[in-house]
Design a protein around this motif. Structure first.
Motif: not given
Length: 347
Positions: A18, A21-22, A245, A249-251, A281, A284
């Motif tokens: 992750l 990714y970011v 986090y 990542f939480n939509d 997660l 995601f």
């Protein structure tokens, strides 16, 4: 108008997580539709801190895993060119041509190099590690990249590349574009242990290829507020890895805001907050798992992508290095000597 290019990549030392990714991968996915995209599998850079025979033996497997991770994250193989750094000898040649354009004190001021040396357990920095930013400049300039999306650790490296490009152009004429650094929205991601950034070597990472059960297990063991011993004790959200986090990542932004409020007021326990994070997660990562499965079911595809991309990149790099040598006058020097020798031989 000539299409502009983007270059970035990773050392093939293991799977992507992750933090990758970011730090860079999200920007690669976003920008691949705007730029002609080159993604380097930087095994020569790996040698600066991992150069034992068993490290090198793992390169092939790690390359396959990283390409799968990138495809799973949303890189389109029809739009991106993956290539293996060590398979293109001209990169090393360009590295040699650029070495005289930067000083040792300038490289010694790059902060990440000492950190990399310490992380590798090295008592002293190797020559190769000191020259890491110069080789990175060769990587970027060998395809005449205009954009370089990288994580925070590499920001200073890209600035060295910009300085070298400007210095080359000043000395020998406009040859290279001065590349732009593309920063990430999340500067860095702390590891699940809460003590350092996410890292393969520290075993505090959540990988893009982790299963749903792996994610739930790792999140359940995450560091939170050390001063909070009961759910009814008001907790700290700022600097709390679990909430960092959530924000990344939480939509479900309303859920994040509600959990933060309840946490600060001592009305929610760590277990509930972590369960919500694990669920977020996995939401995601689920599309990545589906894409990864799709590509894994095509035997030989990843190898073909790397080989085809490497051959294509080699042609690009050869032309760029020829242009650099010509600009410097190196090609002309040998040609004059050769023509003179041929004339004398005919007499």
């Amino acid at each position: 108008m000539t299409t502009q290019r983007m270059l970035t990549g990773d050392r093939p030392t293991g799977r992507l997580h992750l933090g990758h990714y970011v730090g860079s991968l999200a920007n690669r996915v976003r920008l691949q539709h705007r730029y002609e995209t080159f993604l380097i599998l930087a095994d020569l850079h790996m040698l600066t801190t991992a150069n034992r025979a068993d490290d090198i033996a793992r390169v092939t497997g790690n390359v396959r895993e990283q390409v799968l991770d990138a495809l799973a994250a949303g890189i389109d193989p029809a739009r991106a060119t993956f290539y293996l750094q060590s398979a293109i000898g001209e990169v090393a040649e360009l590295n040699t041509l650029l070495q005289s354009l930067v000083t040792v004190p300038r490289l010694q001021r790059v902060p990440s190099l000492k950190e990399m040396s310490r992380a590798a357990g090295e008592a002293e920095m190797s020559y190769a590690l000191l020259g890491y930013p110069v080789l990175q400049a060769a990587d970027i300039l060998c395809v005449k990249a205009h954009a370089v999306p990288v994580g925070q650790d590499n920001h200073a490296h890209v600035e060295v590349t910009r300085e070298i490009a400007r210095r080359f152009n000043h000395l020998y004429g406009d040859t290279f574009p001065v590349p732009e650094l593309v920063r990430s929205d999340v500067t860095s991601l702390i590891g699940t242990d809460g003590r350092a950034k996410m890292s393969k070597s520290l075993d505090n990472a959540i990988y893009l290829s982790d299963s749903a059960d792996d994610v739930r297990r790792k999140v359940a063991g995450m560091f939170t507020d050390p001063n909070r011993i009961r759910p009814d004790v008001p907790g700290r959200v700022e600097g709390n890895p679990v909430f960092e986090y959530h924000r990344a990542f939480n939509d479900d932004h309303a859920q994040v805001a509600e959990l933060e409020t309840r946490y600060r007021e001592g009305r929610v326990g760590d277990v509930e907050v972590k369960q919500a994070l694990a669920a977020a997660l996995n939401r995601f990562l689920d599309p990545m798992r589906e894409r990864r499965s799709h590509y894994e079911q095509q035997p030989g595809l990843v190898d073909e992508i790397v080989v085809t991309g490497t051959e294509r990149t080699r042609q690009v790099v050869r032309q760029v290095v020829f242009e650099a040598r010509k600009a410097m006058g190196l090609a002309g020097a040998y040609n004059r000597l050769r023509r003179s020798a041929e004339r004398h031989a005919r007499r």
